[in-house]
Design an enzyme around this catalytic site. Structure first.
Site, PDB file in Angstrom:
ATOM      1  N   CYS A   2       0.871  -1.175   0.000  1.00 12.60           N
ATOM      2  CA  CYS A   2       0.000   0.000   0.000  1.00 12.60           C
ATOM      3  C   CYS A   2       0.904   1.220   0.000  1.00 12.60           C
ATOM      4  CB  CYS A   2      -0.883   0.025   1.248  1.00 12.60           C
ATOM      5  SG  CYS A   2      -1.910  -1.429   1.407  1.00 12.60           S
ATOM      6  N   ARG A  27       1.597   1.550  -5.942  1.00 15.05           N
ATOM      7  CA  ARG A  27       1.799   0.585  -4.856  1.00 15.05           C
ATOM      8  C   ARG A  27       0.507  -0.115  -4.463  1.00 15.05           C
ATOM      9  NH1 ARG A  27       6.441   1.156  -1.969  1.00 15.05           N
ATOM     10  NH2 ARG A  27       5.440   0.179  -0.184  1.00 15.05           N
ATOM     11  N   TRP A  77      -3.803  -1.685  -1.394  1.00 10.76           N
ATOM     12  CA  TRP A  77      -3.854  -2.973  -2.101  1.00 10.76           C
ATOM     13  C   TRP A  77      -4.443  -3.936  -1.094  1.00 10.76           C
ATOM     14  CZ3 TRP A  77      -2.099  -7.997  -1.681  1.00 10.76           C
ATOM     15  CH2 TRP A  77      -2.196  -8.783  -2.833  1.00 10.76           C
ATOM     16  N   ASN A 103       0.336   0.029   6.391  1.00  6.28           N
ATOM     17  CA  ASN A 103       0.778  -0.809   5.269  1.00  6.28           C
ATOM     18  C   ASN A 103       1.407  -2.042   5.894  1.00  6.28           C
ATOM     19  OD1 ASN A 103       1.756  -1.919   2.911  1.00  6.28           O
ATOM     20  ND2 ASN A 103       3.554  -0.577   2.803  1.00  6.28           N
ATOM     21  N   GLY A 104       0.882  -3.212   5.595  1.00  7.42           N
ATOM     22  CA  GLY A 104       1.431  -4.439   6.163  1.00  7.42           C
ATOM     23  C   GLY A 104       0.306  -5.398   6.516  1.00  7.42           C
ATOM     24  N   GLU A 492      10.205 -14.528 -18.836  1.00  8.18           N
ATOM     25  CA  GLU A 492       9.977 -13.095 -18.593  1.00  8.18           C
ATOM     26  C   GLU A 492       8.958 -12.541 -19.584  1.00  8.18           C
ATOM     27  OE1 GLU A 492      10.406 -11.182 -16.326  1.00  8.18           O
ATOM     28  OE2 GLU A 492      10.189  -9.177 -17.193  1.00  8.18           O
ATOM     29  N   LYS A 496       5.355 -10.733 -18.539  1.00  7.44           N
ATOM     30  CA  LYS A 496       4.924  -9.403 -19.022  1.00  7.44           C
ATOM     31  C   LYS A 496       3.540  -9.490 -19.654  1.00  7.44           C
ATOM     32  CE  LYS A 496       7.120  -7.350 -17.264  1.00  7.44           C
ATOM     33  NZ  LYS A 496       8.041  -8.027 -16.423  1.00  7.44           N
ATOM     34  N   GLU A 499       0.758 -10.182 -16.962  1.00  4.94           N
ATOM     35  CA  GLU A 499       0.463  -9.209 -15.889  1.00  4.94           C
ATOM     36  C   GLU A 499      -0.110  -7.900 -16.415  1.00  4.94           C
ATOM     37  OE1 GLU A 499       3.662  -7.646 -13.494  1.00  4.94           O
ATOM     38  OE2 GLU A 499       5.102  -7.999 -15.071  1.00  4.94           O
ATOM     39  N   HIS A 515       7.073 -32.390 -24.951  1.00  8.70           N
ATOM     40  CA  HIS A 515       6.806 -33.216 -23.756  1.00  8.70           C
ATOM     41  C   HIS A 515       5.472 -32.849 -23.124  1.00  8.70           C
ATOM     42  CE1 HIS A 515      10.763 -34.966 -24.020  1.00  8.70           C
ATOM     43  NE2 HIS A 515      11.251 -33.754 -24.224  1.00  8.70           N
ATOM     44  N   LYS A 614       3.180  -2.619  -7.291  1.00  2.93           N
ATOM     45  CA  LYS A 614       4.585  -2.594  -7.719  1.00  2.93           C
ATOM     46  C   LYS A 614       5.506  -3.306  -6.746  1.00  2.93           C
ATOM     47  CE  LYS A 614       8.104  -1.446 -10.238  1.00  2.93           C
ATOM     48  NZ  LYS A 614       8.313  -2.175 -11.520  1.00  2.93           N
TER      49      LYS A 614
HETATM   50  C1  AGP Z   1       7.357  -8.015 -12.642  1.00  5.06           C
HETATM   51  O1  AGP Z   1       6.911  -7.302 -13.769  1.00  5.06           O
HETATM   52  C2  AGP Z   1       6.422  -7.832 -11.475  1.00  5.06           C
HETATM   53  N1  AGP Z   1       6.227  -6.454 -11.204  1.00  5.06           N
HETATM   54  C3  AGP Z   1       6.877  -8.633 -10.256  1.00  5.06           C
HETATM   55  O2  AGP Z   1       7.014  -9.986 -10.629  1.00  5.06           O
HETATM   56  C4  AGP Z   1       8.214  -8.180  -9.645  1.00  5.06           C
HETATM   57  O3  AGP Z   1       9.274  -8.493 -10.516  1.00  5.06           O
HETATM   58  C5  AGP Z   1       8.423  -8.936  -8.325  1.00  5.06           C
HETATM   59  O4  AGP Z   1       7.362  -8.605  -7.449  1.00  5.06           O
HETATM   60  C6  AGP Z   1       9.767  -8.598  -7.656  1.00  5.06           C
HETATM   61  O5  AGP Z   1       9.794  -7.239  -7.353  1.00  5.06           O
HETATM   62  P1  AGP Z   1      11.202  -6.610  -6.848  1.00  5.06           P
HETATM   63  O6  AGP Z   1      12.167  -6.724  -7.996  1.00  5.06           O
HETATM   64  O7  AGP Z   1      10.886  -5.193  -6.498  1.00  5.06           O
HETATM   65  O8  AGP Z   1      11.654  -7.424  -5.668  1.00  5.06           O
END
Ligand code: AGP
Length: 619
Positions: A2, A27, A77, A103-104, A492, A496, A499, A515, A614
């Protein structure tokens, strides 16, 4: 997960809090709210909160303004309870004279809530955070302390001693106008030291337009703020040390500028961010690299006989490229551990194992926990981090910054290519201490310097890639396939796509197709092959043919000049030639652009995709 911001000063708090929330919205954006204290007797604390995006709160504040020079705010969040108005922060205690944002995760909130309800407390939300507000209010009301400020500090301290879990909080009480109390454990909180005004925020991007003097609080720190003063102690009441840092980026860097989305801006920043990752770290006369932040002597580096790389999400994919790089260039056994697994798996590590944690935000709780687990076992744990002053950066035993500048878009882009660049530097450094020749080292340094220009060239294809994306918008799913260094690149690319466009996508080692995965190949399921002209190019061509034989559409990312692929692939995206081990840095760019253009065309919220945030600072 958050975003929090608090303000006390001479200006009206509401516009400052709203602007701060806008900068923190990445966030978490399920709901938002503010509470402002104006010192009046009838409505000392005005709380406004709304589910949904920040504009909903702005609309509410237009209808029902909140005036005052001291306030707190929160963008959420959701962890406990759906994104509703009632579950939005700030939360009040029973008296309504205390407001708190959190936040937590309070792990023992239910037992605390049960006790409070038995004592007659009435709750208006499903959140764990409201329980904390009532705990503080309860302690405040029971206190004999005559000074309201001290009374609030003691009440916060008493409440925090009862909770298990993580917190970054800011609290204020109507009896103590112009006074904020903040505390952190496991969730970030930074103090902004303005002239005649003070700030508290989850990250420095929210306050950089007001001040560049910041104090990054450490776990168990408790801070008191008025407009002209501050004090930092710990939750046990002892004075705490702190350090004033200067924020290392400008407000403009934290803005979109002329780009429609942060993600596109950050994709296009990669020529610069990759350069920043290797700037000052290439040592030509040794045909090697230097990473001074590792704080390891050559002898210590030479003794390393195993490396573990930990991370989550994109960082784990960068780590996987790092595994191939280090084993290829330095011949040191290396393995990747998903951070959330490493912290519980209790893997056997001998004393010469070097552990790295990789994290853009430096706050990801699983990666933080993996670092602390490695340290608990007596290992030196080094961080590869972007956010200066973040918890991992401060608690690790050394490490290297990416210097990418703020990455605001939820989808990691420039942090991935910079993480891989740094891991390449590490592999070269370790390799040149072992078997990597001068000639090979010099060639790699030369290629690293050429990367920014090659990335620029790929970025010129953005419109071409957008046209390709438009052809496949109705895809039922997507497969991303690569071999060797580009198996992690395939993972990767799939992440992308998932998400930000919400299309089901999966990444695989290309040879795995036969397989079982090939059962998914159909006309509605395009396959993206990451297949630069390298040692396994011909193998990838064979796999591509297997997909085409089953009418699967194919998008191929390959090296310039491999025009023969145009005969068999439906679409081809070219990248400049580069050594096989550095290809993931170039191949990632088309994948980022492909997912970006898919998401825009599908009208997805590119910078704030659903259900995500994020920085994952809760488990
Ligand atoms: C990747 O696009 C995502 N935002 C997510 O998987 C991110 O890489 C992951 O949460 C790790 O975040 P960090 O690099 O800030 O630790």
């Amino acid at each position: 997960m958050c975003g929090i911001i608090g303000y006390v000063g001479k200006a009206e708090a509401t516009p400052i809090l709203l602007e701060g929330l806008r900068r923190l919205e990445y966030r978490g954006y399920d709901s938002s709210g503010i509470a402002v204290m104006n010192g009046s007797s009838d409505a000392p604390i005005q709380t406004r909160k709304r589910s949904g995006r920040l504009d909903n709160l702005r609309t509410l504040l237009t209808e029902k303004p909140a005036a005052g020079h001291c306030g707190i705010s929160h963008t959420r969040w959701a962890t406990h309870g759906e994104p509703t108005d009632a579950n939005a922060h700030p939360h009040n205690d029973s008296s309504g004279r205390l407001a708190l944002v959190h936040n937590g995760v309070i792990e023992n909130y239910q037992v605390l809530k049960d006790h409070l309800e038995e004592d007659g407390h009435v709750f208006h939300s499903q959140t764990d955070s409201e329980v904390l507000a009532h705990l503080v209010g309860n302690a405040y009301d029971a206190s004999n302390e005559s000074d309201p400020q001290r009374r609030l500090v003691e009440a916060v301290r008493e409440a925090l001693h009862q909770v298990a879990g993580t917190y970054g909080i800011v609290a204020m009480h109507a009896d103590a106008p112009g006074f904020l109390v903040g505390a952190r454990f496991g969730s970030p909180l930074v103090v902004g030291l303005g002239k005649g005004e003070k700030f508290l925020a989850s990250d420095v991007g929210a306050i950089v337009s007001h001040t560049t003097d910041a104090i990054y609080l450490r776990d168990r720190d408790l801070v008191c703020l008025t407009e002209d003063d501050f004090s930092i102690e710990n939750v046990d009441g002892d004075q705490a040390e702190y350090e004033v840092s200067t924020v290392d980026f400008t407000p403009e860097q934290a803005e979109k500028g002329e780009y429609p989305h942060y993600m596109l801006k950050e994709i296009f920043e990669q020529p610069t961010s990759i350069q920043n990752a290797f700037r000052g770290r290439l040592i030509d006369d040794q045909a090697s690299a230097i990473l001074g932040g590792l704080q390891l002597t050559p002898r210590e580096l030479r003794d390393v006989d195993r490396i573990v790389l930990c991370g989550c999400g994109t960082a784990s994919h960068a780590a996987m490229v790092g595994e191939y790089l280090i084993e290829h260039l330095a011949r040191i056994p290396t393995e990747v551990e998903i951070a959330s697994e490493f912290r519980y798996r209790n893997p056997p590590l001998d004393k010469n194992t070097l552990v790295f944690v990789i994290s853009q935000s430096g706050e990801t709780i699983d990666t933080l926990a993996a670092m602390r687990e490695g340290q608990r076992k007596g290992h030196r744990v080094l961080g590869i981090v972007n956010s200066v002053g973040s918890t991992i950066a401060r608690e690790s035993d050394g490490g290297s910054y990416l210097y990418s500048g703020p990455e605001i878009g939820v989808a990691a882009t420039k942090s991935f290519t910079s993480q891989v660049t740094l891991l390449a530097l590490l592999a070269i450094l370790l390799g040149r201490m072992r078997h990597l020749s001068v000639d090979a080292g010099q060639q790699l340094l030369k290629e690293l310097r050429e990367l920014p220009a090659k990335v620029e060239k790929i970025l010129l294809q953005s419109e071409h890639i957008r046209q390709i994306a438009l052809k496949y918008l109705d895809a039922k799913g997507m497969l991303f396939l690569g071999r060797q260094f580009n198996y992690p690149t395939a993972l990767e690319g799939a992440l992308k796509m998932k998400e930000i466009s919400y299309i089901f996508a999966s990444g695989h080692a290309a040879a795995e197709l036969k397989h079982g995965i090939i059962a998914l190949v159909s006309e509605e399921t395009p396959s993206v092959f990451i297949m630069p002209r390298d040692s396994v190019y011909e193998k990838n061509v064979s796999t591509l043919e297997e997909v085409k034989a089953r009418k699967g559409p194919v998008i191929a990312i390959t090296t310039e000049g491999s025009t023969e692929l145009e005969r068999i692939a439906d679409d081809v995206i070219y990248i400049p030639p580069v050594s096989e081990c550095l290809a993931p840095i170039l191949a990632a760019i088309p994948l980022q652009l492909l997912s970006y253009h898919f998401a825009v065309a599908l009208d997805c919220d590119v910078d704030k995709p659903r259900n995500l945030a994020k920085s994952v600072t809760v488990e």
